[in-house]
Scaffold this motif. Structure first.
Motif, PDB file in Angstrom:
ATOM      1  N   LEU A 113       3.443 -58.260  17.703  1.00 19.35           N
ATOM      2  CA  LEU A 113       2.703 -57.399  16.781  1.00 19.35           C
ATOM      3  C   LEU A 113       1.492 -56.762  17.467  1.00 19.35           C
ATOM      4  O   LEU A 113       1.168 -55.599  17.222  1.00 19.35           O
ATOM      5  CB  LEU A 113       2.265 -58.195  15.545  1.00 19.35           C
ATOM      6  CG  LEU A 113       3.395 -58.537  14.565  1.00 19.35           C
ATOM      7  CD1 LEU A 113       2.859 -59.330  13.382  1.00 19.35           C
ATOM      8  CD2 LEU A 113       4.097 -57.272  14.073  1.00 19.35           C
ATOM      9  N   SER A 114       0.813 -57.521  18.353  1.00 18.86           N
ATOM     10  CA  SER A 114      -0.368 -56.921  18.985  1.00 18.86           C
ATOM     11  C   SER A 114       0.032 -55.866  20.007  1.00 18.86           C
ATOM     12  O   SER A 114      -0.730 -54.934  20.271  1.00 18.86           O
ATOM     13  CB  SER A 114      -1.264 -57.989  19.623  1.00 18.86           C
ATOM     14  OG  SER A 114      -0.489 -58.987  20.206  1.00 18.86           O
ATOM     15  N   GLY A 169       1.578 -57.362   9.637  1.00 17.41           N
ATOM     16  CA  GLY A 169       2.083 -56.567  10.751  1.00 17.41           C
ATOM     17  C   GLY A 169       3.042 -55.490  10.283  1.00 17.41           C
ATOM     18  O   GLY A 169       2.972 -54.338  10.722  1.00 17.41           O
ATOM     19  N   MET A 170       3.933 -55.864   9.378  1.00 19.27           N
ATOM     20  CA  MET A 170       4.910 -54.890   8.893  1.00 19.27           C
ATOM     21  C   MET A 170       4.214 -53.760   8.151  1.00 19.27           C
ATOM     22  O   MET A 170       4.623 -52.599   8.237  1.00 19.27           O
ATOM     23  CB  MET A 170       5.951 -55.575   7.998  1.00 19.27           C
ATOM     24  CG  MET A 170       6.914 -56.447   8.792  1.00 19.27           C
ATOM     25  SD  MET A 170       8.388 -56.947   7.860  1.00 19.27           S
ATOM     26  CE  MET A 170       7.678 -57.987   6.612  1.00 19.27           C
ATOM     27  N   LEU A 190       3.181 -61.750   9.438  1.00 20.69           N
ATOM     28  CA  LEU A 190       4.393 -60.931   9.410  1.00 20.69           C
ATOM     29  C   LEU A 190       4.238 -59.789   8.405  1.00 20.69           C
ATOM     30  O   LEU A 190       4.517 -58.616   8.712  1.00 20.69           O
ATOM     31  CB  LEU A 190       5.590 -61.812   9.047  1.00 20.69           C
ATOM     32  CG  LEU A 190       6.973 -61.157   9.070  1.00 20.69           C
ATOM     33  CD1 LEU A 190       7.380 -60.844  10.496  1.00 20.69           C
ATOM     34  CD2 LEU A 190       8.014 -62.076   8.419  1.00 20.69           C
ATOM     35  N   PHE A 241      -3.728 -54.647  15.110  1.00 22.41           N
ATOM     36  CA  PHE A 241      -3.356 -55.989  14.656  1.00 22.41           C
ATOM     37  C   PHE A 241      -4.347 -57.059  15.081  1.00 22.41           C
ATOM     38  O   PHE A 241      -4.773 -57.887  14.290  1.00 22.41           O
ATOM     39  CB  PHE A 241      -1.958 -56.338  15.159  1.00 22.41           C
ATOM     40  CG  PHE A 241      -1.503 -57.701  14.709  1.00 22.41           C
ATOM     41  CD1 PHE A 241      -1.115 -57.917  13.392  1.00 22.41           C
ATOM     42  CD2 PHE A 241      -1.490 -58.783  15.590  1.00 22.41           C
ATOM     43  CE1 PHE A 241      -0.708 -59.165  12.963  1.00 22.41           C
ATOM     44  CE2 PHE A 241      -1.089 -60.033  15.166  1.00 22.41           C
ATOM     45  CZ  PHE A 241      -0.699 -60.224  13.853  1.00 22.41           C
ATOM     46  N   LEU A 282       2.716 -51.438  10.637  1.00 18.94           N
ATOM     47  CA  LEU A 282       3.759 -50.628  11.265  1.00 18.94           C
ATOM     48  C   LEU A 282       4.463 -49.753  10.230  1.00 18.94           C
ATOM     49  O   LEU A 282       5.505 -49.174  10.511  1.00 18.94           O
ATOM     50  CB  LEU A 282       4.778 -51.530  11.957  1.00 18.94           C
ATOM     51  CG  LEU A 282       4.227 -52.417  13.080  1.00 18.94           C
ATOM     52  CD1 LEU A 282       5.267 -53.413  13.542  1.00 18.94           C
ATOM     53  CD2 LEU A 282       3.732 -51.566  14.242  1.00 18.94           C
ATOM     54  N   GLN A 304      10.410 -55.079   3.641  1.00 17.59           N
ATOM     55  CA  GLN A 304       9.606 -56.270   3.928  1.00 17.59           C
ATOM     56  C   GLN A 304      10.145 -57.488   3.182  1.00 17.59           C
ATOM     57  O   GLN A 304      10.169 -58.596   3.708  1.00 17.59           O
ATOM     58  CB  GLN A 304       8.151 -56.039   3.520  1.00 17.59           C
ATOM     59  CG  GLN A 304       7.442 -55.033   4.408  1.00 17.59           C
ATOM     60  CD  GLN A 304       5.950 -55.022   4.152  1.00 17.59           C
ATOM     61  OE1 GLN A 304       5.403 -55.924   3.527  1.00 17.59           O
ATOM     62  NE2 GLN A 304       5.287 -53.987   4.662  1.00 17.59           N
ATOM     63  N   LEU A 325       5.432 -63.939  17.689  1.00 13.67           N
ATOM     64  CA  LEU A 325       5.199 -62.906  16.680  1.00 13.67           C
ATOM     65  C   LEU A 325       3.863 -62.209  16.934  1.00 13.67           C
ATOM     66  O   LEU A 325       3.757 -60.974  16.858  1.00 13.67           O
ATOM     67  CB  LEU A 325       5.198 -63.538  15.286  1.00 13.67           C
ATOM     68  CG  LEU A 325       4.918 -62.584  14.127  1.00 13.67           C
ATOM     69  CD1 LEU A 325       6.158 -61.767  13.801  1.00 13.67           C
ATOM     70  CD2 LEU A 325       4.432 -63.336  12.897  1.00 13.67           C
ATOM     71  N   TYR A 326       2.820 -63.014  17.251  1.00 14.39           N
ATOM     72  CA  TYR A 326       1.498 -62.442  17.514  1.00 14.39           C
ATOM     73  C   TYR A 326       1.539 -61.499  18.707  1.00 14.39           C
ATOM     74  O   TYR A 326       0.971 -60.413  18.681  1.00 14.39           O
ATOM     75  CB  TYR A 326       0.461 -63.565  17.727  1.00 14.39           C
ATOM     76  CG  TYR A 326      -0.429 -63.717  16.528  1.00 14.39           C
ATOM     77  CD1 TYR A 326       0.085 -64.265  15.359  1.00 14.39           C
ATOM     78  CD2 TYR A 326      -1.750 -63.281  16.550  1.00 14.39           C
ATOM     79  CE1 TYR A 326      -0.703 -64.377  14.240  1.00 14.39           C
ATOM     80  CE2 TYR A 326      -2.552 -63.391  15.427  1.00 14.39           C
ATOM     81  CZ  TYR A 326      -2.038 -63.936  14.278  1.00 14.39           C
ATOM     82  OH  TYR A 326      -2.811 -64.032  13.165  1.00 14.39           O
ATOM     83  N   LYS A 369       2.669 -53.886  19.520  1.00  9.78           N
ATOM     84  CA  LYS A 369       3.172 -52.768  18.711  1.00  9.78           C
ATOM     85  C   LYS A 369       2.041 -52.005  18.030  1.00  9.78           C
ATOM     86  O   LYS A 369       2.102 -50.799  17.857  1.00  9.78           O
ATOM     87  CB  LYS A 369       4.138 -53.294  17.632  1.00  9.78           C
ATOM     88  CG  LYS A 369       5.487 -53.717  18.191  1.00  9.78           C
ATOM     89  CD  LYS A 369       6.470 -52.552  18.155  1.00  9.78           C
ATOM     90  CE  LYS A 369       7.816 -52.984  18.709  1.00  9.78           C
ATOM     91  NZ  LYS A 369       8.702 -51.830  18.899  1.00  9.78           N
ATOM     92  N   SER A 370       1.010 -52.761  17.575  1.00  9.99           N
ATOM     93  CA  SER A 370      -0.054 -52.090  16.838  1.00  9.99           C
ATOM     94  C   SER A 370      -1.414 -52.486  17.394  1.00  9.99           C
ATOM     95  O   SER A 370      -1.747 -53.669  17.437  1.00  9.99           O
ATOM     96  CB  SER A 370       0.019 -52.454  15.350  1.00  9.99           C
ATOM     97  OG  SER A 370      -1.205 -52.097  14.742  1.00  9.99           O
TER      98      SER A 370
END
Lengths: 341, 499
Positions: free
Chosen positions: A43-44, A305-306, A302, A50, A309, A316, A39-40, A46-47
């Motif tokens: 997310l990193s 991150g959401m 989570l 983060f 994004l 969510q 997940l980390y 994607k953004s």
């Protein structure tokens, strides 16, 4: 010879490392850890925001707001019980501290102590209903969920009780630091979370009480025959959960600078979800504090991150629901593999 | 004249569970309208035979023939459709449903689309009740009925599909004398209508009243089938008990002059125990014999403080203990192990070592902090001493064999330095090798001054292990057998005696 020694040493070290890794792999929470790291990574990628220190600290801070309760809830669930009244308990403690300070002029420190005592009493009540009258904790705390919420609204008349004390704000929502040679300031709630983690981890691992929780949740009849005070264990875990809820209520109070009966909605859900994601079984006897910590961080990351994004906030909730369901399915599927049934 | 073709014919039925031979080459034939009593000790193979006939257990080999045709059940449902019904010892009724709904349970008539046909359901149930001659309202909720009437509902449920073979497993164990008479008359009436009945019971008195013949089983074999008039009680008892294996190195002692460690006076529980008194001496192994329902387990529970309805006195080391509960008894170095190992013995999710130290904590180990070093020592010492076979002390005890689980439960008491053990069926469901180890362990403990009360339904092991045996019948201690007097035959004869 010297080179031989060196190679041998390396081999030994390598083997030791290998066996450490084997141990890690056989750990129940290994799969969860992998998913968490995954997940980390996602997310990193994607953004860009983060993985910044600031964002990570903010994840830690938001984790504290349900993580403290989740840690206590871990003990409750290992004991084979449940507490769905923690959100209402938090709301009531926030309301009470507000009313004590604002309406009755009670010194702030004393008000906090009174609230903690009240919470302990409520928890003891719930535990005693279970231990002495056999009422399932789901039912007792369902009643408390409604009752405590109502009480909170009753004492505050549903108005926020603004607390004038500045230092209170600091104790709940301030920052400590900066850490030398950096500009990192640790949010105070995160410190409470870490403090609670240490306490609960020590209790679960190193005290007779902590081990007894596993025995009671795993088989309360056998525990009773073995001379474990089953009633006391049940009462104590419910008290710990109620106190954790009250502390969370106080943190909210500090953040809002007012006693408020509308806070901590859904706290019970997030806390229980974190425990379940962390691998504890609702049937009792199984679960670890470290699993819960990862569960808490997983859910906090989570959600964070959401939000980064800009995922729709209703979506969510759907994702959270799915995560819990998947976690339970994985748990059930995994425990079927053992010969315990 | 009996029909030429038997209703039920079993040929060479064989079934093993792991190393245990539950059925060995069993032949069993049943004719229309016959009532056959099935006798044997616990573990003799009665239940397995019943389970094979009724489809809940598949035999390893052998044939099952119904009305002359080979059949093979893959489920109890198939056997039931084929014409074999069972009334189990434990009730299988749903307390919240009505009499009629229970009688037709699982085969409720529908009007299509899954809607229940209430009239048809009622009518079927009523027919079954009429056959039994029972005046029971079909709309009554089963949970509100007394036990005897629930038993009738259970039987109505078994005959509603008009089976050819009806199996009754200990049907009278929950009934009083007059209710038993009603039931026996009912069984005779059913047999007269042509139903073949297998009647499993240990109550010698009822069997001549109800059965035409009896089959005796021992160690998974059919030992004898006798007409009811050839069967006298002594012969039957001898056939049931069989020869007794001698275990080497078991020396018994008469400990009756040694100090009393546990004294029980006038212990009573309404309807279960009636005025039980005895003393247990230091280093003595005292057996408690008696059939199911004789109050054996209740006696131990009463001593250990697991019941709240107990009258009478219990003293440990000469000091009376009032308001007993497990923790209080443990403080006086007395521990009990439950007959239900899975439900009240082990904590299956925890490690074997962890299970062993549960009682020790707060007694020989500190009450607050865990001392990992000392715990490890106690864990591995106990595991070694009792030869518990586990890969590491951390291996969950639920994954071990029954015998090793049982050693873990006993080890828990020993790790906490207990001096008096109440062992309820400590060898239930474990293999012969593990049994022998448990016997040896109990004897060795006795030599070091640990006293045990050994409750068992296996009479041979009582004879083997105990210095003294008390026979319980309907909640009273009736006889006492000392040392070699306590042979399996003597115990059985006394346990079966009718007062």
């Amino acid at each position: 010879m010297a080179t031989m020694d060196a190679t041998a040493k390396w081999r030994v070290a390598g083997n030791a490392l290998g066996s450490q890794f084997q141990r890690l792999r056989s750990w129940d929470g290994f799969g969860l850890l992998v998913v968490f790291i995954g997940l980390y990574v996602v997310l990193s990628l994607k953004s860009p925001l983060f993985l910044t220190t600031k964002n990570q600290l903010s994840i830690l801070q938001s984790a504290a707001f349900f993580g403290i309760v989740a840690l206590a809830m871990t003990l409750v669930i290992i004991a084979g019980e449940i507490d769905i009244s923690v959100g209402s308990m938090a709301a009531l403690s926030s309301s009470l501290v507000g009313v004590f300070v604002v309406k009755h002029g009670v010194p702030f420190g004393l008000a906090v102590v009174l609230v903690i005592i009240a919470a302990a009493a409520v928890g003891a009540f719930a535990g005693a209903m279970r231990a002495y009258f056999g009422v399932p904790t789901f039912i007792v705390t369902l009643a408390l969920y409604l009752g405590l919420k109502g009480l909170a609204q009753l004492v505050t008349n549903n108005f926020p009780q603004t607390i004038p004390a500045k230092e209170f704000f600091y104790w709940g929502d301030g920052r400590v630091g900066p850490i030398p040679f950096t500009d990192i300031e640790i949010p105070v709630p995160a410190l409470y979370f870490v403090g609670m983690l240490i306490i609960i981890a020590v209790v679960a691992k190193s005290t007779v009480f902590g081990r007894s929780i596993y025995a009671v949740g795993g088989n309360s009849k056998a525990a009773n025959l073995s001379g474990i005070n089953v009633r006391r264990v049940k009462i104590l875990v419910m008290m710990i959960a109620a106190i954790a809820a009250a502390v969370t209520g106080l943190l909210h109070t500090a953040q809002l600078n007012s006693g408020n009966s509308t806070i901590a909605v859904g706290l019970e859900f997030q806390a229980i979800a974190a425990v379940i994601v962390g691998g504890a079984a609702l049937s009792g006897g199984k679960g670890t504090v470290w699993g819960t910590v990862i569960g808490v961080m997983f859910i906090a990351a989570l959600l964070n991150g959401m939000t980064l994004l800009s995922v729709n906030s209703y979506a969510q909730q759907v994702v959270q629901g799915v995560v819990v369901l998947v976690a339970v399915v994985v748990n059930v599927w995994r425990s079927r593999g053992t010969a315990l049934d | 004249m009996a029909d030429a073709v038997p209703v039920l014919e079993c040929r060479n039925l064989t079934k093993s569970f792991g190393a245990v031979h539950a059925l060995v080459d069993v032949d069993f034939t049943l004719r229309k309208g016959e009532v056959r009593a099935l006798l044997g000790k616990n573990g003799a193979g009665k239940s397995t035979l019943v389970n094979v006939i009724s489809g809940s257990v598949q035999p390893d080999s052998g044939q099952l023939r119904l009305r002359g045709e080979d059949v093979q059940w893959d489920s109890p449902g198939a056997a039931r459709s084929g014409g074999i019904s069972v009334v189990h010892q434990e009730f299988s009724l749903v307390p919240g449903l009505t009499v009629a709904e229970n009688i037709t349970l699982g085969r409720w008539p529908t009007r299509g689309l899954g809607f229940i046909d209430g009239d048809e359901l009622q009518a079927r149930a009523q027919r079954a009740l009429d056959t039994l001659g029972e005046h029971l309202a079909p709309w009554e909720i089963v949970g509100n009925l007394p036990i005897a009437q629930q038993q009738m509902v259970e039987i109505a449920k078994a005959i509603v599909d008009e089976p050819d073979v009806l199996i009754l497993d200990e049907p009278t164990s929950a009934l009083n004398a007059s209710e038993v008479d009603v039931l026996l008359a009912l069984v005779r009436r059913l047999a007269a209508t042509g139903v073949a009945v297998i009647y499993v019971s240990h109550r010698m008195k009822e069997i001549p009243q109800v059965a035409d013949a009896m089959t005796i089983m021992r160690d998974g074999r059919e030992i004898a089938t006798l007409g009811i008039d050839e069967a006298n009680p002594e012969r039957v008892a001898a056939l049931i008990a069989g020869e007794v294996a001698e275990l080497k190195g078991m020396t018994h002692h008469d400990r009756r002059n040694d100090p009393v460690v546990l004294s029980v006076r006038n212990l009573a529980v309404d309807g279960v125990l009636d005025d039980v008194s005895f003393d247990l001496h230091q280093g003595e192994v005292l057996g408690i014999a008696g059939f199911l329902g004789s109050g054996r387990t209740e006696l131990l529970e009463a001593i250990y403080g697991l019941r709240h309805d107990v009258k009478g006195e219990v003293a440990v080391q000469g000091k009376p203990v009032r308001r007993r509960k497990p923790r209080k008894m443990l403080a006086r170095k007395l521990a009990m192990t439950s007959e239900d190992r899975k439900r009240a013995g082990i904590v299956p999710t925890l490690g074997t070592g962890e299970n062993v130290v549960l009682t020790a904590r707060g007694r020989v180990l500190p009450a607050f902090w865990i001392r990992p070093g000392r715990e490890r020592t106690i864990q591995s010492d106990t595991i070694d001493k009792l030869a518990i076979r586990t890969s590491t002390p951390a291996q969950p005890i639920g994954t071990l064999s029954g015998g090793n689980q049982q050693k873990g439960v006993i080890g828990r008491a020993l790790a906490a330095d207990m001096r008096v053990l109440l062992l309820d069926e400590p060898t239930r469901g474990i293999d012969i090798h593990a049994k022998t180890q448990i016997y040896t362990l109990i004897r060795e403990l006795a030599e070091t001054g640990v006293s045990s009360i050994f409750v068992s339904s296996e009479l041979e092991e009582l004879a083997l292990v105990c210095d003294r045996v008390i026979v319980l019948r309907s909640g009273k201690n009736r006889e006492e057998l000392i040392g070699t007097e306590a042979s399996a035959e003597r115990i059985l004869a006394l346990a079966m005696k009718e007062d």
